[in-house]
Design an enzyme around this catalytic site. Sequence first.
Site, PDB file in Angstrom:
ATOM      1  N   CYS A 185       0.844  -1.179   0.000  1.00 25.50           N
ATOM      2  CA  CYS A 185       0.000   0.000   0.000  1.00 25.50           C
ATOM      3  C   CYS A 185       0.886   1.237   0.000  1.00 25.50           C
ATOM      4  CB  CYS A 185      -0.969   0.008   1.173  1.00 25.50           C
ATOM      5  SG  CYS A 185      -0.231  -0.211   2.786  1.00 25.50           S
ATOM      6  N   GLU A 214      -7.735   7.895   5.457  1.00 25.51           N
ATOM      7  CA  GLU A 214      -7.447   7.676   4.044  1.00 25.51           C
ATOM      8  C   GLU A 214      -8.674   7.403   3.188  1.00 25.51           C
ATOM      9  OE1 GLU A 214      -2.838   6.402   4.254  1.00 25.51           O
ATOM     10  OE2 GLU A 214      -4.235   4.748   3.981  1.00 25.51           O
TER      11      GLU A 214
END
Length: 188
Positions: A70, A119
């Site tokens: 990620c 996020e």
Amino acid sequence: MLSREADLVELVDEHGTVTGSATVLDAHESPGLLHRAFSVFLRDPSGRVLLQQRAAAKTRFPLRWGNTCCGHPRPGEEPTIAAGKRLAEELGVEPVPFTEVGVYVYFAEDPVTGRVEREYDHVLLGDVPAGLEFRPDPAEVARLRWITVEDLLRDVRVAPESYAPWLGGVTERLASHLLAAPEGPGGR
């Protein structure tokens, strides 16, 4: 490992519309700034996905299991392009074509480091051939393992403290996509 704390991330609103930019460090200081991110799942021909245990040096959720890799695209960078770069950096493999399978918006506080995650996370799926050789960067990745999506969903529910806090949500996005489009590799 080069520090990415000074890199810029793209700030967004809850709909993913760009609102500005900030450093990685500033975006992850409490209370956090909502920013664009990506979570990659690599899938083998049998339908298993690759997990990584995050290295001890990670500033957020070290030693917890997460998806394949990620990160954060730079302002104006496509998440798939940034994801391909991170695959090479973290796992030593060439970029693969990605399918975006959903978005997961979340907030999480790391009780160990005091950092936060806020996020707007693009969930990406890439298919890889059986036997692909990975060369993980030990500054980024402690261990790798393959698991079925069903087993992963169960394990995250049973022992959430072993997993990064976003893993359950991004895995649910992946599972929903696979149910809707079962014809892919390892499909149901």
